[in-house]
Motif scaffolding. Structure first.
Motif, mmCIF file in Angstrom:
data_model
loop_
_atom_site.group_PDB
_atom_site.id
_atom_site.type_symbol
_atom_site.label_atom_id
_atom_site.label_comp_id
_atom_site.label_asym_id
_atom_site.label_seq_id
_atom_site.Cartn_x
_atom_site.Cartn_y
_atom_site.Cartn_z
ATOM 1 N N ARG A 182 0.861 -1.170 0.000
ATOM 2 C CA ARG A 182 0.000 0.000 0.000
ATOM 3 C C ARG A 182 0.903 1.228 0.000
ATOM 4 N NH1 ARG A 182 -4.639 -0.416 4.558
ATOM 5 N NH2 ARG A 182 -5.349 -2.321 3.542
ATOM 6 N N VAL A 183 0.625 2.212 -0.838
ATOM 7 C CA VAL A 183 1.518 3.378 -0.904
ATOM 8 C C VAL A 183 0.700 4.666 -0.976
ATOM 9 C CG1 VAL A 183 3.531 4.388 -2.060
ATOM 10 C CG2 VAL A 183 3.117 1.935 -2.254
ATOM 11 N N GLN A 184 1.134 5.669 -0.228
ATOM 12 C CA GLN A 184 0.559 7.017 -0.363
ATOM 13 C C GLN A 184 1.729 7.980 -0.603
ATOM 14 O OE1 GLN A 184 0.293 8.070 4.425
ATOM 15 N NE2 GLN A 184 -1.586 8.071 3.293
ATOM 16 N N CYS A 185 1.650 8.768 -1.676
ATOM 17 C CA CYS A 185 2.733 9.701 -2.003
ATOM 18 C C CYS A 185 2.166 11.105 -2.150
ATOM 19 C CB CYS A 185 3.401 9.306 -3.319
ATOM 20 S SG CYS A 185 4.295 7.754 -3.209
ATOM 21 N N ALA B 170 -0.751 15.530 -10.440
ATOM 22 C CA ALA B 170 0.659 15.153 -10.218
ATOM 23 C C ALA B 170 1.113 15.361 -8.773
ATOM 24 C CB ALA B 170 1.555 15.960 -11.160
ATOM 25 N N SER B 171 0.256 15.917 -7.928
ATOM 26 C CA SER B 171 0.682 16.175 -6.540
ATOM 27 C C SER B 171 0.422 15.000 -5.611
ATOM 28 C CB SER B 171 -0.034 17.416 -6.000
ATOM 29 O OG SER B 171 0.373 18.546 -6.737
ATOM 30 N N LYS B 172 -0.267 13.986 -6.068
ATOM 31 C CA LYS B 172 -0.580 12.884 -5.148
ATOM 32 C C LYS B 172 -0.760 11.571 -5.895
ATOM 33 C CE LYS B 172 -4.006 11.354 -1.814
ATOM 34 N NZ LYS B 172 -5.436 11.388 -1.512
ATOM 35 N N LEU B 173 -0.214 10.504 -5.337
ATOM 36 C CA LEU B 173 -0.515 9.152 -5.821
ATOM 37 C C LEU B 173 -0.981 8.325 -4.632
ATOM 38 C CD1 LEU B 173 2.411 8.522 -8.332
ATOM 39 C CD2 LEU B 173 -0.022 8.538 -8.898
#
Ligand code: NAD
Length: 505
Positions: free
Chosen positions: A255-258, A465-468
């Motif tokens: 699980r990833v939050q960027c 583009a500010s969040k994945l």
């Protein structure tokens, strides 16, 4: 300098430790980097780039601690964060001084950085009210369905240089409060205040192995993305690195939050309160030397508001550039010499591309700090897409001014920019503000608020583009990010009750 002298000097410089299973230990790495005071170039400490073996030991320590930590009662977890918030308050001045020394921002701004993180710690102390499942009674006759929100296991956090207190505190308190164990990888540019916060977290009662710290750059980050025992990764930093982390770690099943880069625009309508608006813009564009992910780096002036440029320039010119420890400083140094050169390069390119340089902040005279990485407030008008100063995130005190004829044109312009981190509108019209919040595709929206970072009752967000990743840091969303939902459907038979035969449907 001869080798013996070099060794003796480097020995007198403190080293930043790894934290493995509750012990602060020196890395055995041969690769180290200096941590440098950006106002003076004094070397404050040295930070290692940990070896692969150290990464594996750190993750193993977090994995082992999870077995007991996941069963720790929720009240016991909450009380650690109650104590932790108190320790952060008691040590606020010392933490802020450390932060300013290695990062450069002013002391009041450093306290703000810590305070915004402290608010998340306070929120983590409420975990008993947050980590709750749902229950539906009698979904079929005598059958109930309910959910458990359980910790995932080992989670990791990778943080940027610009908020070395707030952003680590966005991550590990909520992850640990949810029953996970954690591996933190702070920015290699300013990890010292982060380490002091980690020491205080242990003092507050976080058991050995529950919080661990590894240092390094690309190789360590890649090792965390690939490690099979890490279940989730939280990243905050640039779009380029965050996109890489997202793809690499999701490919490894995590699980990833960027939360990533930005070009935050404000719209100024001519009916706005002029004085308040110009003060807000000057603070948000140039404060922290423009190194906030929510800094306003572009403004769109609509109609008559285009006449306000000279007054904005005067406000920007009056901001005081100085060392972050000096009283009444508005703008401290940039994080590194490389960052200063990069920002100066952007200013040169803005001039070359035909934008009008309204205010030039290059080479300011800062008595007492001749070696500092200073760039003062800089303003360009007549900026257009296609110019490098508009297309890229500068991450310095440079404001781009754009002009639009109508609110709709301004909204369309912002939505055409690839980034969607933060934005603001300045107006006295409720109808215009409502139209803006409905139509704009940006995560954080301010209405007469220049830097609308949400308090921890809500989650930080971001578009394009500010969040994945779907779920943001802190607030309600992070509880879902840091937990696995188990859905239980249960039926209990009373003694002596007659049941049906074999059910094959
Ligand atoms: P960065 O992307 O250079 O570094 C972030 C982290 O990634 C650091 O821990 C660093 O060690 C690591 N890293 C650097 N290069 C790497 C590579 N090639 N491979 C793997 N890992 C690597 O970001 P930064 O310069 O420290 O921070 C500034 C950036 O962060 C800006 O773009 C800013 O907008 C963004 N930011 C975003 C938010 C947000 O919430 N959206 C908040 C703060 C900062």
């Amino acid at each position: 300098m001869n080798q013996a002298k070099q060794q003796a000097e480097s020995k007198s410089i403190p080293t930043v430790k790894l934290l493995i299973n509750g012990e602060f230990v020196d890395s055995t790495s041969t690769e180290w980097r200096d941590i440098v005071n950006p106002a003076t170039q004094q070397v404050l400490a040295r930070v290692p780039f940990a070896t692969n073996d150290e990464v594996n030991r750190i993750v193993a320590s977090a994995k082992a601690a999870f077995h007991t930590w996941r069963k720790t009662p929720i009240g016991a977890r909450a009380r650690i964060f109650l104590k932790y918030q108190q320790l952060i308050r008691e040590n606020m001045k010392e933490l802020a001084a450390l932060l300013t020394a290695e990062q450069g921002k002013t002391l009041p701004d450093a306290e703000g950085d810590i305070f915004r993180g402290l608010e998340v710690v306070e929120h983590a102390a409420n975990i008993g009210n947050l980590q709750m499942g749902e229950l539906a009674n009698n979904v079929a006759s005598g059958v109930d369905t309910y959910t458990l929100q359980q910790g995932l296991g080992v989670c990791a956090g990778i943080t940027p240089f610009n908020f070395p207190a707030m952003i680590p505190l966005w991550m590990f308190p909520m992850a640990i409060a949810c029953g996970n164990t954690f591996v933190l990888k702070p920015s290699e540019q300013d990890p010292m205040v982060t380490m002091r916060l980690v020491e205080l977290a242990l003092e507050a009662g976080i058991p050995p192995g529950v919080l661990n710290v590894v240092h390094g750059g690309e190789a360590v980050v890649n090792a965390l993305c690939d490690h099979p025992d890490i279940k989730a990764i939280s990243f905050v930093g640039s779009t380029k690195v965050g996109t890489h982390v997202y793809h690499r770690a999701t490919l490894a099943g995590k699980r990833v939050q960027c939360m990533m880069g930005a070009k935050n625009h404000a719209i100024v309508l001519p009916d706005a309160n002029k004085e308040q608006t110009l003060n807000s813009i000057a603070g948000a564009a140039f404060g922290a030397a423009g190194q906030r992910c929510m800094a306003l780096s572009a403004i769109v002036l609509v109609g008559e508001a285009n006449n306000w440029i000279p007054e904005l320039v005067e406000k920007a010119r009056s901001l005081k550039i100085n060392g972050g420890t000096e009283v009444n400083t508005d703008i401290g140094p940039l994080i590194s010499c490389a960052a200063r050169e990069r920002v100066e390069g952007f200013i040169a390119s803005g001039i070359e591309s035909g934008a009008k340089l309204e205010l030039d902040g290059r080479n300011p005279d800062v008595p007492g700090y001749k070696d500092g990485n200073f760039v003062g407030s800089t303003i360009f008008s007549g900026v257009k897409p296609g110019m490098k100063i508009y297309d890229q995130e500068i991450f310095g005190p440079v404001l781009c001014i754009v002009s639009a004829a109508t609110l709709d044109e301004a909204i369309e312009f912002i939505n055409d920019n690839p980034n969607g981190n933060g934005t603001a509108i300045f107006t006295q019209s409720g109808a215009a503000a409502r139209r803006f919040e409905e139509e704009i595709d940006v995560g954080q929206i301010g209405i007469n608020v220049p830097i609308p970072v949400p308090v921890p009752l809500f989650s930080f967000s971001g578009s394009r583009a500010s969040k994945l990743g779907d779920l943001g840091p802190y607030g309600k969303q992070v509880i879902l990010f840091y937990t696995q939902t188990k859905t239980i459907t249960a039926r209990w038979f009373e003694d002596g009750a007659v049941t049906g035969g074999v059910n094959t449907t």
